[in-house]
Design a protein around this motif. Sequence first.
Motif: not given
Length: 239
Positions: A105-129
């Motif tokens: 959310i903070e990445m989106i708030r700062d308008q860092k769209v590419t960073k937000a997309l990369n983070f959401a898709q990365s294994p480190s986010s844990g969102f895939a599981q």
Amino acid sequence: MAEFKPPTSWPHRMASFQCRQMDLNRLVMNYLVSEGYQEAAKRFMAEANVEPGPHMDTIVDRMRIQEAVRVGQVKYAMDLASRIYPCIFETENYVYFHMQQLRLIEMIRDQKVTKALNFAQSPSSGFAQVDPERKKEVERTMGLLAFDRPENSPFGELMLYSYRQKVAGEINSAMLRCHQTASRGKDHGPMEPRMIFLIKLILWAQAKLEKEGCTDFQKLDLQHADFEEEFRRNFQVGK
């Protein structure tokens, strides 16, 4: 529906319940320490001559971590919490998920769209599981990217300060639980502040009585200017 008639009148039962001053003092102290009101806790400890409890020495660290969450420094808060409580995110999966969600959310708030997309898709986010319920939360968060002004979108509540505050409260509770686990074997009592539990129980009982048609009882008024006096009035506090 038959009129609800308790076997003993509510005022009589309330009058027969005696809450000692020392018990009330412990409730107040437990609340102040758990919620991080350090200066108020110190003053109350001196004035009421009550022990601070086992979590007094954790206030500074817990407040620093919560404040980092409140100002959007989520990664720093997570790193600091992990150093102080190494197992916190291993045992508190739901809190870990919300901290990661708040990072996004903070990445989106700062308008860092590419960073937000990369983070959401990365294994480190844990969102895939995540489970289906949390997956919906991820989808709602990602939905913020579809709007030029995400704070005005259907998911805008995620951008509010109140959401940061909610997650800060969750990490505080998680740290208290970790501290309790590390101190297991000592009589530290339940982790939820006892005052909060008591208030919840009273409000539930009041709502139950009203639903059953019973109105002959004295309500606890949470808007009362002097909360301690309100407790005295309801419970006939005696020393």
